[in-house]
Design an enzyme around this catalytic site. Structure first.
Site, mmCIF file in Angstrom:
data_model
loop_
_atom_site.group_PDB
_atom_site.id
_atom_site.type_symbol
_atom_site.label_atom_id
_atom_site.label_comp_id
_atom_site.label_asym_id
_atom_site.label_seq_id
_atom_site.Cartn_x
_atom_site.Cartn_y
_atom_site.Cartn_z
ATOM 1 N N LYS A 107 -24.353 -69.351 10.296
ATOM 2 C CA LYS A 107 -24.166 -68.131 11.408
ATOM 3 C C LYS A 107 -23.564 -69.523 12.637
ATOM 4 O O LYS A 107 -23.229 -69.434 13.581
ATOM 5 C CB LYS A 107 -25.899 -68.328 12.192
ATOM 6 C CG LYS A 107 -26.382 -67.693 11.517
ATOM 7 C CD LYS A 107 -27.752 -66.862 11.875
ATOM 8 C CE LYS A 107 -28.154 -66.039 11.292
ATOM 9 N NZ LYS A 107 -30.337 -66.435 10.979
ATOM 10 N N LYS A 186 -36.867 -58.312 3.354
ATOM 11 C CA LYS A 186 -38.149 -58.596 3.096
ATOM 12 C C LYS A 186 -38.067 -57.592 4.439
ATOM 13 O O LYS A 186 -37.703 -57.902 5.787
ATOM 14 C CB LYS A 186 -37.731 -59.537 3.312
ATOM 15 C CG LYS A 186 -39.198 -60.541 3.040
ATOM 16 C CD LYS A 186 -38.857 -62.436 3.442
ATOM 17 C CE LYS A 186 -38.961 -62.508 4.916
ATOM 18 N NZ LYS A 186 -39.331 -63.671 4.541
ATOM 19 N N LYS A 189 -39.333 -59.690 11.574
ATOM 20 C CA LYS A 189 -39.881 -59.882 12.516
ATOM 21 C C LYS A 189 -39.425 -59.730 14.200
ATOM 22 O O LYS A 189 -39.051 -59.757 14.885
ATOM 23 C CB LYS A 189 -41.196 -60.706 13.282
ATOM 24 C CG LYS A 189 -40.611 -62.432 12.983
ATOM 25 C CD LYS A 189 -41.855 -62.814 13.318
ATOM 26 C CE LYS A 189 -41.456 -64.308 12.945
ATOM 27 N NZ LYS A 189 -40.968 -65.397 13.301
HETATM 28 P P1 ADP Z 1 -40.793 -67.088 10.962
HETATM 29 O O1 ADP Z 1 -39.178 -67.941 11.822
HETATM 30 O O2 ADP Z 1 -41.678 -68.323 11.156
HETATM 31 O O3 ADP Z 1 -40.616 -68.615 9.318
HETATM 32 P P2 ADP Z 1 -40.419 -65.796 8.811
HETATM 33 O O4 ADP Z 1 -41.102 -64.447 9.781
HETATM 34 O O5 ADP Z 1 -39.771 -64.906 8.475
HETATM 35 O O6 ADP Z 1 -40.614 -66.651 10.073
HETATM 36 O O7 ADP Z 1 -42.480 -66.059 8.262
HETATM 37 C C1 ADP Z 1 -43.638 -65.998 8.785
HETATM 38 C C2 ADP Z 1 -44.097 -66.396 7.967
HETATM 39 O O8 ADP Z 1 -44.454 -64.924 7.088
HETATM 40 C C3 ADP Z 1 -44.273 -66.444 6.623
HETATM 41 O O9 ADP Z 1 -45.289 -67.258 5.740
HETATM 42 C C4 ADP Z 1 -43.557 -65.461 5.056
HETATM 43 O O10 ADP Z 1 -43.711 -66.338 3.908
HETATM 44 C C5 ADP Z 1 -44.419 -64.434 5.613
HETATM 45 N N1 ADP Z 1 -43.730 -63.536 5.635
HETATM 46 C C6 ADP Z 1 -42.813 -62.536 6.706
HETATM 47 N N2 ADP Z 1 -41.980 -61.667 6.114
HETATM 48 C C7 ADP Z 1 -42.881 -61.207 4.968
HETATM 49 C C8 ADP Z 1 -42.921 -60.507 4.669
HETATM 50 N N3 ADP Z 1 -41.743 -59.019 4.542
HETATM 51 N N4 ADP Z 1 -43.864 -60.242 3.180
HETATM 52 C C9 ADP Z 1 -44.552 -61.240 3.294
HETATM 53 N N5 ADP Z 1 -44.618 -62.235 4.207
HETATM 54 C C10 ADP Z 1 -44.061 -62.297 5.005
HETATM 55 NA NA NA Z 2 -38.667 -67.721 8.402
#
Ligand code: ADP
Ligand code: NA
Length: 314
Positions: A107, A186, A189
């Site tokens: 990016k 996946k 958020k």
């Molecule tokens: P960050 O930017 O805070 O890392 P994420 O949402 O990618 O944000 O991840 C935060 C936590 O949530 C991590 O422990 C990740 O493994 C878990 N997590 C995120 N998305 C998923 C998903 N779709 N299924 C299961 N666990 C998830």
């Molecule tokens: Na992440």
């Protein structure tokens, strides 16, 4: 030591994936745990201050609502040692190794914020300040822990033994929730993801999103079965159903499966949403919890920062 540290970035809204894959295991492991919001990491891309404040408050409240009330909860920005140690680590990191980090390679461009290049160093500081010996990370974060190890080893070699060198460990396989609209991806958020179920989605929104979830064109009573490669959408719905305490027994149509998934998710989110509403009405309590957590985190971080400062000659 078995201290656990996990920071979530308030760059979007927590999803059912975060709940099943992160918050649930975090709630199960709160002794000697530091959990928090990495609000500084939400600033590596252009951001809106009011939005960041709102997302941070929402996420802080959601962590409490999800039952994380025995861990030390804190905001990264409330512990200045994170930024202070990050600078000292920037003085041992090279622009070359930061430029090779995946996020930046994918990016980064000349108009990017400098923080997009340097945030892995801040992440190293996040970790090293609390001396965890093991850092549970998914595959996407492994490179960050590798960098953290490299910087800690280099610092120790150059200036003396200050840091405990952590090891990346694979967390006990948690549920991995996929996007409802694009089930090979996946669930994320980012607030505009149409296939994400957010923890604060009301029942009718959950119902609509599940109703629109991608399945496949197979028909007949055997169609409702898990097969991640051939039937990713149906498999994801089945896994969500089971993770939310539902049962797939006797389900023979995708319509019935979606109804069962909706009911299970609504039942899973209901208590969390009610607790959230109570906490949201008592913002002073939420900030007290986080302020007390920051006091504890500062006390843990201070000696490590002080040792690093002394080692480099400050
Ligand atoms: P960050 O930017 O805070 O890392 P994420 O949402 O990618 O944000 O991840 C935060 C936590 O949530 C991590 O422990 C990740 O493994 C878990 N997590 C995120 N998305 C998923 C998903 N779709 N299924 C299961 N666990 C998830
Ligand atoms: Na992440």
């Amino acid at each position: 030591m078995t201290r656990t540290l996990s920071l979530l970035t308030p760059s979007g809204r927590l999803t059912l994936g975060n709940l099943l894959g992160a918050l649930r295991p975090m709630a199960a492991r709160q002794d000697d745990a530091l959990y928090g919001l990495s609000d500084l990491h939400a600033m590596t891309v252009p951001h809106d201050p009011a939005e960041l404040r709102a997302r941070s408050l929402e996420m802080a409240t959601l962590l409490l609502a999800a039952g994380l009330d025995r861990a030390t909860l804190f905001r990264q920005s409330a512990v200045p040692a994170h930024r202070e140690l990050a600078y000292l680590l920037e003085c041992v990191a090279t622009t070359g190794e930061l430029g090779r980090m995946i996020q930046y390679k994918e990016k980064g461009r000349s108009s990017s914020r400098t923080s997009l290049l340097t945030y892995p160093v801040l992440m190293a500081a996040d970790i090293l300040l609390y001396r965890p010996t093991q850092v549970p990370v998914g595959d996407d974060q492994r490179q960050h822990v590798e960098l953290t190890r490299d910087l800690a080893l280099r610092f120790n070699r150059t200036y003396g033994e200050v840091f405990t060198v952590p090891e990346a460990v694979t967390p006990a396989a948690g549920a991995r929730v996929m996007d409802l609209a694009e089930p090979t991806r996946k669930m994320s958020k980012s607030a505009d993801a149409a296939g994400s179920i957010f923890l604060l989605d009301p029942p009718d929104v959950v119902r609509r999103k599940v109703a629109r979830a991608v399945t496949d064109s197979e028909t007949g009573p055997a169609a409702v079965r898990a097969d991640r490669a051939a039937k990713p959408g149906v498999t994801n719905l089945l896994e969500i159903l089971l993770a939310c305490g539902g049962s797939a027994d006797g389900l023979t149509t995708y319509g019935a499966l979606k109804k069962a998934v909706t009911d299970a998710v609504v039942a899973e989110l209901g208590p969390l949403q009610r607790r959230y509403a109570e906490l949201a009405a008592d913002a002073a309590h939420v900030s007290e919890v986080y302020d007390a957590g920051a006091v504890r985190a500062r006390a843990l971080a201070a000696p490590v920062l002080a040792a690093a400062e002394t080692a480099v000659g400050l």
